[in-house]
Design a protein around this motif. Sequence first.
Motif, PDB file in Angstrom:
ATOM      1  N   VAL A  38       0.846  -1.197   0.000  1.00 52.98           N
ATOM      2  CA  VAL A  38       0.000   0.000   0.000  1.00 52.98           C
ATOM      3  C   VAL A  38       0.881   1.247   0.000  1.00 52.98           C
ATOM      4  N   VAL A  39       0.578   2.156  -0.926  1.00 55.01           N
ATOM      5  CA  VAL A  39       1.298   3.425  -1.006  1.00 55.01           C
ATOM      6  C   VAL A  39       0.953   4.253   0.225  1.00 55.01           C
ATOM      7  N   LYS A  40       1.984   4.652   0.973  1.00 59.71           N
ATOM      8  CA  LYS A  40       1.777   5.425   2.208  1.00 59.71           C
ATOM      9  C   LYS A  40       1.888   6.928   1.955  1.00 59.71           C
ATOM     10  N   THR A  41       2.983   7.361   1.327  1.00 60.82           N
ATOM     11  CA  THR A  41       3.179   8.780   1.017  1.00 60.82           C
ATOM     12  C   THR A  41       3.892   8.883  -0.326  1.00 60.82           C
ATOM     13  N   ILE A  42       3.793  10.061  -0.943  1.00 53.87           N
ATOM     14  CA  ILE A  42       4.441  10.315  -2.226  1.00 53.87           C
ATOM     15  C   ILE A  42       5.096  11.685  -2.170  1.00 53.87           C
ATOM     16  N   HIS A  43       6.334  11.755  -2.581  1.00 52.55           N
ATOM     17  CA  HIS A  43       7.022  13.040  -2.738  1.00 52.55           C
ATOM     18  C   HIS A  43       7.209  13.247  -4.240  1.00 52.55           C
ATOM     19  N   VAL A  44       6.557  14.263  -4.778  1.00 48.43           N
ATOM     20  CA  VAL A  44       6.560  14.515  -6.219  1.00 48.43           C
ATOM     21  C   VAL A  44       7.681  15.481  -6.584  1.00 48.43           C
ATOM     22  N   ASN A  45       8.381  15.156  -7.666  1.00 50.81           N
ATOM     23  CA  ASN A  45       9.398  16.030  -8.262  1.00 50.81           C
ATOM     24  C   ASN A  45      10.500  16.469  -7.303  1.00 50.81           C
ATOM     25  N   ALA A  46      11.148  15.501  -6.695  1.00 54.15           N
ATOM     26  CA  ALA A  46      12.325  15.839  -5.877  1.00 54.15           C
ATOM     27  C   ALA A  46      13.341  16.522  -6.788  1.00 54.15           C
ATOM     28  N   ARG A  47      13.916  17.608  -6.303  1.00 57.56           N
ATOM     29  CA  ARG A  47      14.817  18.444  -7.108  1.00 57.56           C
ATOM     30  C   ARG A  47      16.219  17.849  -7.207  1.00 57.56           C
ATOM     31  N   PRO A  48      16.751  17.786  -8.426  1.00 59.59           N
ATOM     32  CA  PRO A  48      18.127  17.290  -8.609  1.00 59.59           C
ATOM     33  C   PRO A  48      19.121  18.063  -7.751  1.00 59.59           C
ATOM     34  N   HIS A  49      20.084  17.366  -7.199  1.00 59.21           N
ATOM     35  CA  HIS A  49      21.205  17.881  -6.406  1.00 59.21           C
ATOM     36  C   HIS A  49      20.804  18.485  -5.056  1.00 59.21           C
ATOM     37  N   ASP A  50      19.531  18.404  -4.682  1.00 57.14           N
ATOM     38  CA  ASP A  50      19.076  18.961  -3.410  1.00 57.14           C
ATOM     39  C   ASP A  50      19.436  17.996  -2.275  1.00 57.14           C
ATOM     40  N   VAL A  51      20.092  18.501  -1.243  1.00 59.88           N
ATOM     41  CA  VAL A  51      20.490  17.632  -0.129  1.00 59.88           C
ATOM     42  C   VAL A  51      19.494  17.689   1.034  1.00 59.88           C
ATOM     43  N   THR A  52      18.363  18.345   0.813  1.00 62.13           N
ATOM     44  CA  THR A  52      17.318  18.382   1.837  1.00 62.13           C
ATOM     45  C   THR A  52      16.747  16.969   2.018  1.00 62.13           C
ATOM     46  N   SER A  53      16.587  16.565   3.267  1.00 66.51           N
ATOM     47  CA  SER A  53      16.061  15.243   3.566  1.00 66.51           C
ATOM     48  C   SER A  53      14.598  15.123   3.131  1.00 66.51           C
ATOM     49  N   ILE A  54      14.269  13.991   2.521  1.00 61.54           N
ATOM     50  CA  ILE A  54      12.891  13.685   2.123  1.00 61.54           C
ATOM     51  C   ILE A  54      12.487  12.441   2.908  1.00 61.54           C
ATOM     52  N   PRO A  55      11.743  12.631   4.007  1.00 60.33           N
ATOM     53  CA  PRO A  55      11.388  11.495   4.866  1.00 60.33           C
ATOM     54  C   PRO A  55      10.139  10.750   4.388  1.00 60.33           C
ATOM     55  N   SER A  56      10.060   9.481   4.763  1.00 60.45           N
ATOM     56  CA  SER A  56       8.889   8.665   4.431  1.00 60.45           C
ATOM     57  C   SER A  56       7.663   9.091   5.242  1.00 60.45           C
ATOM     58  N   GLU A  57       7.860   9.723   6.356  1.00 55.78           N
ATOM     59  CA  GLU A  57       6.812  10.173   7.292  1.00 55.78           C
ATOM     60  C   GLU A  57       6.205   9.042   8.113  1.00 55.78           C
ATOM     61  N   VAL A  58       6.237   7.822   7.598  1.00 53.59           N
ATOM     62  CA  VAL A  58       5.742   6.632   8.307  1.00 53.59           C
ATOM     63  C   VAL A  58       6.689   5.471   7.986  1.00 53.59           C
ATOM     64  N   PRO A  59       6.666   4.415   8.785  1.00 50.99           N
ATOM     65  CA  PRO A  59       7.509   3.258   8.446  1.00 50.99           C
ATOM     66  C   PRO A  59       7.077   2.639   7.112  1.00 50.99           C
ATOM     67  N   VAL A  60       8.050   2.303   6.272  1.00 49.83           N
ATOM     68  CA  VAL A  60       7.808   1.650   4.985  1.00 49.83           C
ATOM     69  C   VAL A  60       8.876   0.588   4.753  1.00 49.83           C
ATOM     70  N   GLN A  61       8.589  -0.347   3.878  1.00 52.37           N
ATOM     71  CA  GLN A  61       9.599  -1.327   3.475  1.00 52.37           C
ATOM     72  C   GLN A  61      10.219  -0.950   2.132  1.00 52.37           C
ATOM     73  N   PHE A  62       9.432  -0.291   1.278  1.00 55.89           N
ATOM     74  CA  PHE A  62       9.880  -0.006  -0.080  1.00 55.89           C
ATOM     75  C   PHE A  62       9.819   1.485  -0.382  1.00 55.89           C
ATOM     76  N   VAL A  63      10.718   1.895  -1.270  1.00 55.42           N
ATOM     77  CA  VAL A  63      10.630   3.217  -1.886  1.00 55.42           C
ATOM     78  C   VAL A  63      10.826   2.991  -3.376  1.00 55.42           C
ATOM     79  N   LEU A  64       9.865   3.455  -4.156  1.00 53.70           N
ATOM     80  CA  LEU A  64       9.954   3.368  -5.606  1.00 53.70           C
ATOM     81  C   LEU A  64      10.267   4.762  -6.139  1.00 53.70           C
ATOM     82  N   GLU A  65      11.351   4.865  -6.900  1.00 53.10           N
ATOM     83  CA  GLU A  65      11.686   6.121  -7.559  1.00 53.10           C
ATOM     84  C   GLU A  65      11.368   5.984  -9.044  1.00 53.10           C
ATOM     85  N   ILE A  66      10.568   6.935  -9.543  1.00 53.11           N
ATOM     86  CA  ILE A  66      10.187   6.972 -10.954  1.00 53.11           C
ATOM     87  C   ILE A  66      10.404   8.398 -11.462  1.00 53.11           C
ATOM     88  N   PRO A  67      10.330   8.614 -12.772  1.00 48.91           N
ATOM     89  CA  PRO A  67      10.565   9.964 -13.289  1.00 48.91           C
ATOM     90  C   PRO A  67       9.669  11.016 -12.621  1.00 48.91           C
TER      91      PRO A  67
END
Length: 160
Positions: free
Chosen positions: A105-134
Amino acid sequence: MFHAQGLAPALRRAAVAVAIATVALPLAACSDEGKLVLHSATGDYRFNVEVVDTPESRAQGLMFVQELADDAGMLFDFKEERPVSFWMRNTFIPLDMIFVGADGVVKTIHVNARPHDVTSIPSEVPVQFVLEIPGGRSVEIGLKPGDTMEHDRVGTLAID
């Protein structure tokens, strides 16, 4: 004493069984982890993914990748549910990060993470998987929290 004529058909059947097992076992053992389906209200979307599940391969991720097809991505498997966090250091393309529970089940989505940005992008909840797509692709397919991901590893928490 055995009967030679009865043995030949039995040996042929055994040879056929061994031949089938020799071909079928590797196929069964090699399920296609490179395929994944996202199920949203707008349809089912197939992706070709690379699975990364070691600290080294997860650390590399999609760094230095210059392009990613619309149906391509990377699936990070943490082998247990836990809070995770990503950043975009050395990543050259925008990415959507889809945080998914062990149940698919998809828990959260972060849309359009910016290239070269070192800001942390947290899952917000426990997850087992992270799928990165365009970047932006999750919006294009109408993906929302509560939708599901289908993959061979879903539902298979590691037991150590």
